[in-house]
Design an enzyme around this catalytic site. Structure first.
Site, PDB file in Angstrom:
ATOM      1  N   GLU A   1       0.858  -1.210  -0.183  1.00 57.42           N
ATOM      2  CA  GLU A   1       0.013   0.211  -0.155  1.00 57.42           C
ATOM      3  C   GLU A   1       0.635   1.453  -0.016  1.00 57.42           C
ATOM      4  OE1 GLU A   1      -3.131  -2.216   3.220  1.00 57.42           O
ATOM      5  OE2 GLU A   1      -2.790   0.151   3.118  1.00 57.42           O
TER       6      GLU A   1
ATOM      7  N   CYS B   1       3.366   8.399   1.239  1.00 60.42           N
ATOM      8  CA  CYS B   1       3.849   7.483   1.959  1.00 60.42           C
ATOM      9  C   CYS B   1       4.092   6.184   1.421  1.00 60.42           C
ATOM     10  CB  CYS B   1       2.930   7.456   3.295  1.00 60.42           C
ATOM     11  SG  CYS B   1       3.058   6.190   4.526  1.00 60.42           S
TER      12      CYS B   1
ATOM     13  N   CYS C   1       5.538  -7.084   7.777  1.00 60.06           N
ATOM     14  CA  CYS C   1       6.236  -6.603   8.753  1.00 60.06           C
ATOM     15  C   CYS C   1       6.601  -7.460   9.829  1.00 60.06           C
ATOM     16  CB  CYS C   1       5.925  -5.094   9.406  1.00 60.06           C
ATOM     17  SG  CYS C   1       7.054  -4.543  10.489  1.00 60.06           S
TER      18      CYS C   1
ATOM     19  N   CYS D   1       3.745  -5.142  16.126  1.00 61.14           N
ATOM     20  CA  CYS D   1       3.120  -4.112  16.846  1.00 61.14           C
ATOM     21  C   CYS D   1       1.594  -4.395  17.033  1.00 61.14           C
ATOM     22  CB  CYS D   1       3.376  -2.647  16.345  1.00 61.14           C
ATOM     23  SG  CYS D   1       5.093  -2.389  16.357  1.00 61.14           S
TER      24      CYS D   1
ATOM     25  N   CYS E   1      -1.043  -2.350  14.941  1.00 59.13           N
ATOM     26  CA  CYS E   1      -0.901  -1.880  13.779  1.00 59.13           C
ATOM     27  C   CYS E   1      -1.507  -3.072  12.544  1.00 59.13           C
ATOM     28  CB  CYS E   1       0.634  -1.726  13.408  1.00 59.13           C
ATOM     29  SG  CYS E   1       1.185  -1.795  11.760  1.00 59.13           S
TER      30      CYS E   1
ATOM     31  N   CYS F   1      -2.193   2.562   6.995  1.00 59.67           N
ATOM     32  CA  CYS F   1      -1.437   1.458   5.834  1.00 59.67           C
ATOM     33  C   CYS F   1      -1.518   0.131   6.502  1.00 59.67           C
ATOM     34  CB  CYS F   1      -0.090   1.668   5.939  1.00 59.67           C
ATOM     35  SG  CYS F   1       0.241   2.584   4.055  1.00 59.67           S
TER      36      CYS F   1
HETATM   37  N1  SAH Z   1       7.979   0.433  10.874  1.00 60.12           N
HETATM   38  C1  SAH Z   1       7.861   1.721  10.945  1.00 60.12           C
HETATM   39  C2  SAH Z   1       7.324   2.477   9.897  1.00 60.12           C
HETATM   40  C3  SAH Z   1       5.934   2.085   9.227  1.00 60.12           C
HETATM   41  S1  SAH Z   1       4.560   2.367  10.262  1.00 60.12           S
HETATM   42  C4  SAH Z   1       7.486   2.347  12.298  1.00 60.12           C
HETATM   43  O1  SAH Z   1       6.786   1.497  13.160  1.00 60.12           O
HETATM   44  O2  SAH Z   1       7.771   3.488  12.617  1.00 60.12           O
HETATM   45  C5  SAH Z   1       4.335   4.126  10.376  1.00 60.12           C
HETATM   46  C6  SAH Z   1       3.677   4.686  11.568  1.00 60.12           C
HETATM   47  O3  SAH Z   1       2.362   4.354  11.640  1.00 60.12           O
HETATM   48  C7  SAH Z   1       4.552   4.392  12.773  1.00 60.12           C
HETATM   49  O4  SAH Z   1       4.691   5.476  13.673  1.00 60.12           O
HETATM   50  C8  SAH Z   1       3.558   3.322  13.355  1.00 60.12           C
HETATM   51  O5  SAH Z   1       3.602   3.152  14.631  1.00 60.12           O
HETATM   52  C9  SAH Z   1       2.124   4.164  13.049  1.00 60.12           C
HETATM   53  N2  SAH Z   1       0.895   3.322  13.178  1.00 60.12           N
HETATM   54  C10 SAH Z   1       0.778   1.969  12.932  1.00 60.12           C
HETATM   55  N3  SAH Z   1      -0.556   1.533  13.181  1.00 60.12           N
HETATM   56  C11 SAH Z   1      -1.114   2.584  13.401  1.00 60.12           C
HETATM   57  C12 SAH Z   1      -2.358   2.862  14.091  1.00 60.12           C
HETATM   58  N4  SAH Z   1      -3.449   1.974  14.104  1.00 60.12           N
HETATM   59  N5  SAH Z   1      -2.781   4.065  14.564  1.00 60.12           N
HETATM   60  C13 SAH Z   1      -1.758   5.397  14.201  1.00 60.12           C
HETATM   61  N6  SAH Z   1      -0.667   5.031  13.959  1.00 60.12           N
HETATM   62  C14 SAH Z   1      -0.268   3.783  13.624  1.00 60.12           C
HETATM   63 FE1  SF4 Z   2       5.800  -3.057  11.565  1.00 61.97          FE
HETATM   64 FE2  SF4 Z   2       3.639  -1.592  12.162  1.00 61.97          FE
HETATM   65 FE3  SF4 Z   2       5.226  -1.920  13.983  1.00 61.97          FE
HETATM   66 FE4  SF4 Z   2       5.763  -0.325  12.179  1.00 61.97          FE
HETATM   67  S1  SF4 Z   2       4.050  -0.099  13.468  1.00 61.97           S
HETATM   68  S2  SF4 Z   2       7.303  -1.680  12.965  1.00 61.97           S
HETATM   69  S3  SF4 Z   2       4.980  -1.541  10.429  1.00 61.97           S
HETATM   70  S4  SF4 Z   2       4.407  -3.583  12.945  1.00 61.97           S
END
Ligand code: SAH
Ligand code: SF4
Length: 347
Positions: A93, A106, A113, A117, A120, A334
């Site tokens: 995406e 973006c 990944c 997290c 996410c 994303c």
């Molecule tokens: N893996 C990297 C970059 C991709 S995620 C990282 O984690 O930084 C990009 C951003 O989106 C990160 O700050 C992540 O914590 C945030 N993110 C992921 N899921 C989210 C959600 N449901 N609501 C808000 N931010 C989110």
């Molecule tokens: Fe991976 Fe999502 Fe965590 Fe970023 S926020 S490191 S994309 S699992």
């Protein structure tokens, strides 16, 4: 047959070297790169390249493309979200956002990944593979062509953890900012990481003038490790020290991403604890009301909580802003689009 080489991930001088080794003139590399930069996806269309070289290119190399599988345009703010398929059918995406300071995109750096997290959508879908540099470029090229505009800023905040795909990401940054490339300057590129500490040091050594964003999302390890497994490997003290060192060696201010999750990390005492941890740092905190993801119970903090949190930080001298949510009607966070696509019976 030997595996074909991903031609768009090569630096022009590497292509020149390879052509030279096969007995072709090195200057052809520049001509070929010019065609690739124009978006040509077939070697046969490179009409200033002799036929025998075109045939050689066709057997030895392949050209990465990102094909638009789905596209959603927000009714509110012109945000565009894409689901792209890659040469092997994998999907990623990307999102194009219109800001006052220009158009930002973006992009994804991995298919899925490994970091897991809990808030996410990408983390919930598991990991498939790294993206190549050319596949990161292809996302930008596809959007620029589709929307007839120029992308001014790039954020590596789509699917994937950029520092878990270090070499390809660094290669991408060098290619996209180069004179012969898309010419998006490093100062217009932001890399976001969940905090893989040794890789932050490696990145600092690269001396790239990009912006670093670190996903913090908690004021202490106890809360952080509940939502971000990476926190168990790299505790916050270690991470914040790496950020301080990053600033000292690059002079680039670090941005912290902090998703406000109702009842999890958004109280006034959390804000005070965070301010204390960040005190004296040259940084900026980006507060993001968490996007609700299906399958999780997380909810965004209400407006009053958001404002109280930001006030406490700024009163204690920490620069902080609440990020405007764009594309709220099209699941602009994303990972969500791909999950829905799979559920609908797509790949
Ligand atoms: N893996 C990297 C970059 C991709 S995620 C990282 O984690 O930084 C990009 C951003 O989106 C990160 O700050 C992540 O914590 C945030 N993110 C992921 N899921 C989210 C959600 N449901 N609501 C808000 N931010 C989110
Ligand atoms: Fe991976 Fe999502 Fe965590 Fe970023 S926020 S490191 S994309 S699992």
């Amino acid at each position: 047959m030997t595996q074909q080489i991903d031609i768009k991930s090569l630096y022009p001088e590497e292509l020149a070297e390879q052509l030279g080794a096969e007995g072709y003139p090195k200057f052809r590399a520049k001509q070929i790169c010019d065609w690739l930069n124009k978006g040509v996806v077939e070697f046969s269309q490179m009409n200033n390249i002799p036929r025998d070289l075109r045939e050689f290119l066709n057997t030895r190399y392949y050209i990465s493309v990102a094909t638009i599988e789905k596209k959603f345009v927000s009714r509110y703010d012109k945000t565009v979200k894409y689901l792209f398929s890659l040469n092997d059918g994998e999907m990623v995406e990307a999102v194009v956002m219109h800001y006052h300071h220009g158009v930002s995109m973006c992009i994804s750096t991995q298919v899925g990944c490994k970091m897991g997290c809990t808030f996410c959508a990408t983390g919930k879908s598991g990991f498939s593979r790294d993206l190549t540099a050319s596949e990161m470029l292809a996302q930008i090229e596809a959007a620029q062509k589709d929307l007839s505009l120029r992308i001014a800023n790039i954020v590596l905040m789509g699917m994937g953890e950029p520092l878990d795909n270090f070499d390809n990401v660094v290669r991408f940054i060098k290619l996209v900012s180069s004179d012969g490339g898309l010419q998006i300057g490093m100062r217009h590129i932001t890399l976001s990481t969940c905090g893989i500490v040794p890789k932050i040091y490696e990145l600092a050594e690269q001396k790239l003038s990009i912006n670093l964003a670190v996903s913090l999302h908690a004021p202490n390890d106890a809360i952080r490790s509940r939502t971000m497994p990476v926190a168990k490997a790299y505790p916050m003290d270690m991470l914040l020290k790496a950020c301080r060192d990053y600033f000292d060696s690059t002079g680039r201010r670090v941005t912290f991403e902090y998703a406000l999750i109702s009842g999890v990390n958004d109280s006034d005492s959390h804000a005070r604890e965070l301010a204390q941890k960040l005190s004296g740092m040259n940084c900026h905190v980006n507060l993001i009301p968490v996007n609700a993801v299906e399958g999780t119970a997380y909810k965004k903090s209400d407006l009053q909580r958001q404002q109280s949190f930001v006030h406490i930080l700024t009163a204690k001298g920490i620069a902080a802003t609440i990020r405007r949510t764009l594309g709220s009607d099209i699941n602009a966070s994303c990972g969500q689009l791909k999950r829905n696509h799979i559920k609908e019976g797509g790949q």
